[in-house]
Write a protein that holds these residues in place. Structure first.
Motif, PDB file in Angstrom:
ATOM      1  N   LEU A  74       0.981  -1.202   0.116  1.00 48.04           N
ATOM      2  CA  LEU A  74      -0.090  -0.222   0.097  1.00 48.04           C
ATOM      3  C   LEU A  74       0.935   1.234  -0.192  1.00 48.04           C
ATOM      4  CD1 LEU A  74      -2.510  -1.373   2.764  1.00 48.04           C
ATOM      5  CD2 LEU A  74      -2.936  -1.032   0.030  1.00 48.04           C
ATOM      6  N   ALA A  75       0.449   2.186  -0.682  1.00 47.34           N
ATOM      7  CA  ALA A  75       1.352   3.614  -0.877  1.00 47.34           C
ATOM      8  C   ALA A  75       1.029   4.407   0.508  1.00 47.34           C
ATOM      9  CB  ALA A  75       0.898   4.269  -2.061  1.00 47.34           C
ATOM     10  N   PRO A  76       1.975   5.002   0.837  1.00 52.07           N
ATOM     11  CA  PRO A  76       1.832   6.000   2.061  1.00 52.07           C
ATOM     12  C   PRO A  76       0.692   7.070   2.062  1.00 52.07           C
ATOM     13  CG  PRO A  76       4.128   5.807   1.566  1.00 52.07           C
ATOM     14  CD  PRO A  76       3.302   5.077   0.413  1.00 52.07           C
ATOM     15  N   GLU A  77       0.302   7.343   0.744  1.00 53.30           N
ATOM     16  CA  GLU A  77      -0.805   8.321   0.582  1.00 53.30           C
ATOM     17  C   GLU A  77      -2.215   7.423   0.936  1.00 53.30           C
ATOM     18  OE1 GLU A  77      -2.197  11.877  -1.756  1.00 53.30           O
ATOM     19  OE2 GLU A  77      -1.042  10.637  -2.927  1.00 53.30           O
ATOM     20  N   GLU A  78      -2.320   6.162   0.770  1.00 49.35           N
ATOM     21  CA  GLU A  78      -3.269   5.383   0.864  1.00 49.35           C
ATOM     22  C   GLU A  78      -3.719   5.119   2.222  1.00 49.35           C
ATOM     23  OE1 GLU A  78      -3.429   2.873  -3.390  1.00 49.35           O
ATOM     24  OE2 GLU A  78      -2.267   2.151  -1.707  1.00 49.35           O
ATOM     25  N   VAL A  79      -2.621   5.260   2.959  1.00 55.04           N
ATOM     26  CA  VAL A  79      -2.575   4.788   4.279  1.00 55.04           C
ATOM     27  C   VAL A  79      -2.368   5.870   5.399  1.00 55.04           C
ATOM     28  CG1 VAL A  79      -2.214   2.280   3.972  1.00 55.04           C
ATOM     29  CG2 VAL A  79      -0.353   3.674   4.403  1.00 55.04           C
ATOM     30  N   LYS A  80      -2.869   6.944   4.958  1.00 56.86           N
ATOM     31  CA  LYS A  80      -2.359   8.345   5.765  1.00 56.86           C
ATOM     32  C   LYS A  80      -3.453   8.457   6.993  1.00 56.86           C
ATOM     33  CE  LYS A  80      -4.757  11.325   2.504  1.00 56.86           C
ATOM     34  NZ  LYS A  80      -4.540  12.730   1.836  1.00 56.86           N
ATOM     35  N   ASP A  81      -4.553   8.101   6.788  1.00 55.96           N
ATOM     36  CA  ASP A  81      -5.639   8.122   7.770  1.00 55.96           C
ATOM     37  C   ASP A  81      -5.917   6.871   8.417  1.00 55.96           C
ATOM     38  OD1 ASP A  81      -6.330  11.036   6.822  1.00 55.96           O
ATOM     39  OD2 ASP A  81      -7.276   9.852   5.250  1.00 55.96           O
ATOM     40  N   GLU A  82      -6.384   7.198   9.812  1.00 54.81           N
ATOM     41  CA  GLU A  82      -6.494   5.782  10.757  1.00 54.81           C
ATOM     42  C   GLU A  82      -7.422   4.770   9.990  1.00 54.81           C
ATOM     43  OE1 GLU A  82      -8.885   5.484  14.809  1.00 54.81           O
ATOM     44  OE2 GLU A  82      -7.180   7.042  14.838  1.00 54.81           O
ATOM     45  N   PRO A  83      -7.183   3.437  10.270  1.00 55.57           N
ATOM     46  CA  PRO A  83      -8.118   2.537   9.623  1.00 55.57           C
ATOM     47  C   PRO A  83      -9.097   2.192  10.872  1.00 55.57           C
ATOM     48  CG  PRO A  83      -5.908   1.663  10.381  1.00 55.57           C
ATOM     49  CD  PRO A  83      -5.944   3.000  10.319  1.00 55.57           C
ATOM     50  N   GLN A  84     -10.058   1.291  10.067  1.00 55.27           N
ATOM     51  CA  GLN A  84     -10.947   0.809  11.060  1.00 55.27           C
ATOM     52  C   GLN A  84     -10.396  -0.552  11.389  1.00 55.27           C
ATOM     53  OE1 GLN A  84     -15.041   0.422   9.606  1.00 55.27           O
ATOM     54  NE2 GLN A  84     -15.592  -0.791  11.458  1.00 55.27           N
ATOM     55  N   ALA A  85     -10.263  -0.966  12.377  1.00 52.37           N
ATOM     56  CA  ALA A  85      -9.905  -2.289  12.894  1.00 52.37           C
ATOM     57  C   ALA A  85     -10.868  -3.162  13.561  1.00 52.37           C
ATOM     58  CB  ALA A  85      -8.560  -2.057  13.854  1.00 52.37           C
ATOM     59  N   GLU A  86     -11.046  -4.349  13.164  1.00 49.05           N
ATOM     60  CA  GLU A  86     -12.070  -5.304  13.778  1.00 49.05           C
ATOM     61  C   GLU A  86     -11.229  -6.843  13.954  1.00 49.05           C
ATOM     62  OE1 GLU A  86     -15.064  -5.377  10.680  1.00 49.05           O
ATOM     63  OE2 GLU A  86     -15.900  -3.552  11.529  1.00 49.05           O
ATOM     64  N   TRP A  87     -11.673  -7.422  15.035  1.00 51.99           N
ATOM     65  CA  TRP A  87     -11.325  -8.554  15.162  1.00 51.99           C
ATOM     66  C   TRP A  87     -12.278  -9.153  16.325  1.00 51.99           C
ATOM     67  CZ3 TRP A  87      -9.344  -4.139  17.644  1.00 51.99           C
ATOM     68  CH2 TRP A  87      -9.517  -4.279  18.740  1.00 51.99           C
ATOM     69  N   GLU A  88     -12.183 -10.776  16.415  1.00 50.49           N
ATOM     70  CA  GLU A  88     -13.226 -11.016  17.373  1.00 50.49           C
ATOM     71  C   GLU A  88     -13.007 -10.878  18.594  1.00 50.49           C
ATOM     72  OE1 GLU A  88     -14.170 -15.396  16.653  1.00 50.49           O
ATOM     73  OE2 GLU A  88     -13.751 -15.061  14.294  1.00 50.49           O
ATOM     74  N   ALA A  89     -13.696  -9.916  19.292  1.00 50.00           N
ATOM     75  CA  ALA A  89     -13.303  -9.445  20.567  1.00 50.00           C
ATOM     76  C   ALA A  89     -14.309 -10.053  21.552  1.00 50.00           C
ATOM     77  CB  ALA A  89     -13.157  -8.102  20.407  1.00 50.00           C
ATOM     78  N   ASP A  90     -13.903 -10.342  22.784  1.00 49.45           N
ATOM     79  CA  ASP A  90     -14.981 -10.649  23.821  1.00 49.45           C
ATOM     80  C   ASP A  90     -15.460  -9.281  24.421  1.00 49.45           C
ATOM     81  OD1 ASP A  90     -16.175 -10.938  26.564  1.00 49.45           O
ATOM     82  OD2 ASP A  90     -15.069 -12.899  26.655  1.00 49.45           O
ATOM     83  N   PRO A  91     -16.687  -8.854  24.426  1.00 50.54           N
ATOM     84  CA  PRO A  91     -17.130  -7.679  24.994  1.00 50.54           C
ATOM     85  C   PRO A  91     -16.668  -7.299  26.251  1.00 50.54           C
ATOM     86  CG  PRO A  91     -19.048  -9.118  24.349  1.00 50.54           C
ATOM     87  CD  PRO A  91     -17.746  -9.761  24.048  1.00 50.54           C
ATOM     88  N   ALA A  92     -16.573  -8.170  27.265  1.00 46.06           N
ATOM     89  CA  ALA A  92     -15.899  -8.162  28.635  1.00 46.06           C
ATOM     90  C   ALA A  92     -14.617  -7.902  28.553  1.00 46.06           C
ATOM     91  CB  ALA A  92     -16.736  -9.153  29.440  1.00 46.06           C
ATOM     92  N   LYS A  93     -14.033  -8.002  27.787  1.00 43.96           N
ATOM     93  CA  LYS A  93     -12.395  -8.117  27.843  1.00 43.96           C
ATOM     94  C   LYS A  93     -11.699  -6.759  27.416  1.00 43.96           C
ATOM     95  CE  LYS A  93     -11.893 -12.981  28.133  1.00 43.96           C
ATOM     96  NZ  LYS A  93     -11.033 -14.181  27.981  1.00 43.96           N
ATOM     97  N   TYR A  94     -10.514  -6.303  27.860  1.00 41.56           N
ATOM     98  CA  TYR A  94      -9.685  -5.434  27.095  1.00 41.56           C
ATOM     99  C   TYR A  94      -8.541  -5.758  26.338  1.00 41.56           C
ATOM    100  CZ  TYR A  94     -12.142  -2.475  30.838  1.00 41.56           C
ATOM    101  OH  TYR A  94     -13.029  -1.831  31.641  1.00 41.56           O
ATOM    102  N   TYR A  95      -8.335  -4.943  25.255  1.00 45.06           N
ATOM    103  CA  TYR A  95      -7.349  -5.319  24.294  1.00 45.06           C
ATOM    104  C   TYR A  95      -6.382  -4.044  24.251  1.00 45.06           C
ATOM    105  CZ  TYR A  95     -10.644  -9.035  23.307  1.00 45.06           C
ATOM    106  OH  TYR A  95     -11.156 -10.178  23.386  1.00 45.06           O
ATOM    107  N   THR A  96      -5.233  -4.441  23.709  1.00 47.20           N
ATOM    108  CA  THR A  96      -4.230  -3.263  23.097  1.00 47.20           C
ATOM    109  C   THR A  96      -4.043  -3.583  21.684  1.00 47.20           C
ATOM    110  OG1 THR A  96      -3.166  -3.143  25.262  1.00 47.20           O
ATOM    111  CG2 THR A  96      -1.820  -2.531  23.510  1.00 47.20           C
ATOM    112  N   LEU A  97      -3.985  -2.406  21.016  1.00 51.87           N
ATOM    113  CA  LEU A  97      -3.740  -2.417  19.463  1.00 51.87           C
ATOM    114  C   LEU A  97      -2.464  -1.792  19.279  1.00 51.87           C
ATOM    115  CD1 LEU A  97      -4.673  -2.840  16.618  1.00 51.87           C
ATOM    116  CD2 LEU A  97      -6.044  -0.555  16.758  1.00 51.87           C
ATOM    117  N   VAL A  98      -1.567  -2.248  18.457  1.00 52.63           N
ATOM    118  CA  VAL A  98      -0.312  -1.822  18.065  1.00 52.63           C
ATOM    119  C   VAL A  98      -0.089  -1.709  16.724  1.00 52.63           C
ATOM    120  CG1 VAL A  98       0.967  -3.757  18.921  1.00 52.63           C
ATOM    121  CG2 VAL A  98       2.150  -1.409  18.614  1.00 52.63           C
ATOM    122  N   MET A  99       0.616  -0.703  15.857  1.00 58.15           N
ATOM    123  CA  MET A  99       0.797  -0.672  14.771  1.00 58.15           C
ATOM    124  C   MET A  99       2.547  -0.104  14.993  1.00 58.15           C
ATOM    125  SD  MET A  99      -0.039   1.912  11.390  1.00 58.15           S
ATOM    126  CE  MET A  99       1.015   1.912   9.878  1.00 58.15           C
TER     127      MET A  99
END
Length: 179
Positions: free
Chosen positions: A35-60
């Motif tokens: 992907l070109a830098p210009e295509e990824v300049k804005d924050e993406p939407q991130a989705e994964w199978e998450a347990d609604p009662a748990k906490y997570y950390t996302l890193v890039m």
């Protein structure tokens, strides 16, 4: 992740689940696509199978700075959000605001890796904060030390893309500060 050296160079094993990342322009991250830098300049939407009662950390992060051959500035923290309850990134604690890819000219492809860690509980992160267009507290960051410090264990979901310099990088860097 094995074909691009992420496993075993950075992670012992690949995360079991897929992290779905979609940018506002519709571009998707798909296991090492370019992907070109210009295509990824804005924050993406991130989705994964998450347990609604748990906490997570996302890193890039970018383990290839300033280049994959000589990663003397790695890891570069591009996005870090903790205490994400049930997968709602917008309600997590932002430690480092999203900062898109920006490989220096002539450094070939960089890997931009996204990982999600399940937290044992809500955490008080004492990390310095990084603003969107600031390099402060991003260079020479250590994913391994961060994971160890907060006892995050192995990532539960992940994905990555590759990018190389394009003219947008120079345009963006004119706006970036070091504080």
């Amino acid at each position: 992740m094995e074909a691009d050296g992420i496993v075993p160079q950075i992670l012992e094993t690949a995360p079991a689940a897929h992290l779905h990342l979609t940018y506002p322009n519709g571009k998707k991250v798909k296991l090492g696509n370019e992907l070109a830098p210009e295509e990824v300049k804005d924050e993406p939407q991130a989705e994964w199978e998450a347990d609604p009662a748990k906490y997570y950390t996302l890193v890039m992060f970018d383990p290839d700075a300033p280049s994959r051959k000589e990663p003397t500035l790695a890891d570069v923290k591009h996005w870090l959000v903790g205490n994400i309850q049930g997968g709602d990134v917008s309600k997590g604690d932002v430690i480092a605001e999203y900062f898109g890819s920006g490989p220096p000219k002539g450094t070939d492809l960089h890997r931009y890796i996204f990982l999600v860690y399940e937290q044992k509980e809500r955490v008080t992160f004492d990390e310095p904060r990084s603003l969107k267009e600031s390099r402060a507290h991003r260079l020479k960051w250590s994913l391994k030390e961060f994971v160890k410090k907060y006892e995050l264990g192995s990532p539960v979901a992940g994905d990555f893309f590759k990018a190389q310099w394009d003219s947008y990088v120079d345009e963006r860097n004119k706006r970036v500060t070091n504080h």
